[in-house]
Design an enzyme around this catalytic site. Structure first.
Site, short mmCIF file in Angstrom:
data_model
loop_
_atom_site.label_atom_id
_atom_site.label_comp_id
_atom_site.label_asym_id
_atom_site.label_seq_id
_atom_site.Cartn_x
_atom_site.Cartn_y
_atom_site.Cartn_z
N TYR A 87 0.86 -1.19 0.00
CA TYR A 87 0.00 0.00 0.00
C TYR A 87 0.89 1.23 0.00
CZ TYR A 87 -4.99 -0.67 0.15
OH TYR A 87 -6.28 -0.89 -0.22
N GLU A 141 -0.51 4.84 -0.43
CA GLU A 141 -1.28 6.08 -0.65
C GLU A 141 -0.41 7.29 -0.29
OE1 GLU A 141 -5.11 5.93 1.28
OE2 GLU A 141 -5.46 3.95 0.41
N ASP A 152 -6.61 15.24 -23.44
CA ASP A 152 -6.53 13.80 -23.19
C ASP A 152 -5.80 13.20 -24.40
OD1 ASP A 152 -6.94 11.08 -23.09
OD2 ASP A 152 -9.04 11.22 -22.47
N THR A 187 -3.31 7.52 -21.20
CA THR A 187 -3.08 6.15 -20.76
C THR A 187 -1.64 5.82 -21.13
OG1 THR A 187 -3.94 5.35 -22.86
CG2 THR A 187 -5.45 5.32 -20.99
N LYS A 231 -1.46 2.44 -24.85
CA LYS A 231 -1.90 2.48 -26.26
C LYS A 231 -0.65 2.69 -27.12
CE LYS A 231 -6.64 3.86 -25.26
NZ LYS A 231 -6.80 4.51 -23.94
N ARG A 278 -0.89 -1.36 -18.80
CA ARG A 278 -2.21 -0.72 -18.70
C ARG A 278 -2.16 0.27 -17.54
NH1 ARG A 278 -5.34 -3.07 -22.00
NH2 ARG A 278 -6.94 -1.59 -21.41
N1 DSN Z 1 -11.20 1.98 -24.69
C1 DSN Z 1 -10.33 2.96 -25.25
C2 DSN Z 1 -10.39 2.95 -26.73
O1 DSN Z 1 -10.53 1.89 -27.28
O2 DSN Z 1 -10.26 3.98 -27.36
C3 DSN Z 1 -10.56 4.29 -24.72
O3 DSN Z 1 -11.20 4.23 -23.50
#
Ligand code: DSN
Length: 472
Positions: free
Chosen positions: A64, A66, A241, A270, A273, A279
């Site tokens: 943990y 935090e 974003d 994120t 990607k 992730r």
């Molecule tokens: N699920 C992602 C996407 O496929 O674009 C974004 O949340």
């Protein structure tokens, strides 16, 4: 590193897991086999490196932590501090940001951290100041009631979902739509492109507290300098974003007006990607919002995931290497080759092409819904996802689009020639599928699906996934 180190690591891990629950070990092995065999064109997916994957499977998971580096609510966080500080340092250096917060577990979490940091800065702090108290616990009941109403009554302007925006940018079924009084900007119906004059007009009329840019299904670049000017003209905080295109920013394919970091007050992303990490999520900002962002946990996040922060540090270190820039450029070259190949064969693309990692096919041109097209392609060994197109008559469930992206296949090594071959496979399937009696039903000759599936496997044959990993 010894030549068999990665195989040995994964094999040993599976052996240990198999001794406890063999079905989990089998599922992990099956997932690798499936990923190796499928032509993965999901724009938001990628293949993280063995080092990134391995950094997640360890004792950090038990801790943990935090709080933030050096200021924890738990004792014994010295090693978590090391990896969190490393991940943040790599993120700052990679993106040229003054502050990085690497705890968010996902993109939605990163956006929530950003929204609440902005609300705290723009709404809560002035209210505390006015009431001459230091923290919310010191407010009178009446002042607290008034502040809660004010926090729940702020405005956000973001890109609409069917124009390519994300559901966390104010879509009503999402928490963001319930938190904010939201309005959307769309795209020009004739070109499919963002019309900055109309965004400026919407901002002037609506006067949002937050202007959001960023997308999950818009195949073009966004001019963040212009968006910042629009935000400034109405006193809005400008948030970007960049979840989908963070890898293109990291790889310096998007620079100048198209790099959000110098222009936005706050940037979320994120890490899994186009950035090709584990992730997770991340927030970048300047010093003005840094303290509020660092309150993300426990404000809106559960305990941080130190094992994932360790993996973020590894992946961000990889993204700082010179070969990542080459990778990022190849993602875009491949997307453009795919778009050209589809257009030449008669496919209708939203905006007519792409500047980034994704292509949006309007499958109404083939007489199909997105749902029918997605399933027909899946039957043929091609993994995509359906997506709404601007002003979609089929809504967000059936849709009229197929979104395809190149980060994963580019990681595997496929190049522009293979993208043309992929366009041929996609066009073959879509042009030979016919709509059935409902928006979900379709007719595709199973022999054709098998043939395309085999061609897809053959195409991948020269580009083995995780070639260094042999599970035996
Ligand atoms: N699920 C992602 C996407 O496929 O674009 C974004 O949340």
């Amino acid at each position: 590193m010894s030549p068999n180190a990665e195989s040995t690591a994964f094999r040993s891990a599976l052996e240990v897991i198999r001794a406890v629950e063999p079905r989990v070990a089998d599922a992990i092995g099956a997932e690798l086999a499936d990923q190796r065999e499928s032509l993965k064109l999901i724009a938001s997916e990628n293949y993280a490196s063995p080092a990134t994957l391995l950094a997640m499977g360890n004792w950090f998971s038990d801790k943990y932590a935090e709080g933030t580096v050096g200021r924890r609510f738990y004792a014994g966080c010295q090693n978590v501090d090391t990896v969190e500080a490393l991940a943040a340092e790599h993120a700052r250096e990679l993106f040229g940001a003054s502050h990085a917060y690497v705890q968010p577990h996902s993109g939605i979490d990163a956006n929530l951290v950003a929204f609440w940091a902005i609300l705290a800065d723009r709404v809560e702090s002035p209210a505390l100041k006015k009431a001459q108290v230091r923290q919310v616990n010191d407010l009178t009941e009446a002042d607290w009631f008034a502040l809660r109403r004010e926090l729940g009554n702020q405005r956000m302007l973001g890109m609409s979902l069917d124009a390519g925006g994300h559901l966390t940018h104010g879509f009503r079924p999402n928490i963001s739509g319930k938190m904010f009084d939201q309005r959307s900007y769309g795209t020009d119906p004739a070109t499919g492109l963002i019309d900055y004059d109309r965004v400026a007009e919407a901002a002037r009329e609506f006067k949002p507290l937050i202007l959001v840019a960023g997308y999950s299904a818009y195949p073009r670049k966004v001019n963040f300098r212009i968006m910042r000017e629009i935000a400034d003209s109405v006193g809005a905080t400008f948030m970007v974003d960049m979840a989908h295109f963070a890898g293109l920013v990291a790889g310096k394919v998007f620079t100048g007006d198209f790099d959000p970091v110098p222009h936005a007050h706050i940037v979320t992303t994120t890490t899994h990607k186009s950035l090709r990490g584990p992730r997770g999520g991340m927030v970048l900002c300047g010093p003005e919002l840094a303290d509020q962002v660092d309150r993300g946990c426990p404000m809106v996040l559960g305990g941080p995931l130190p094992h994932v922060m360790a993996a973020k540090a590894v992946a961000l270190a990889e993204a700082r290497r010179p070969d990542f820039a080459d990778y990022a450029q190849r993602i875009v070259d491949n997307a453009q080759a795919l778009a050209d190949g589809l257009t030449r064969r008669g496919a209708k693309l939203v905006t007519g092409g792409t500047d980034n990692h994704l292509v949006l096919i309007d499958v109404s041109g083939y007489g199909l819904t997105g749902r029918q097209a997605e399933q027909a392609l899946l039957d043929s060994g091609i993994v995509t996802n359906r997506n709404a197109v601007p002003q979609d008559p089929n809504g967000a469930w059936y849709t009229s689009g197929i979104r395809i992206g190149t980060p994963a296949l580019t990681t595997r090594g496929l190049g522009t020639a293979e993208m043309d071959a992929t366009a041929e496979l996609i066009h073959t399937v879509l042009s030979q599928t016919t709509s059935g009696e409902s928006k979900a039903k379709y007719v595709l000759d199973p022999a054709l699906a098998d043939k395309v599936s085999k061609q897809a496997t053959d195409l991948l044959g020269n580009f083995p996934l995780y070639p260094s990993v042999d599970l035996g």
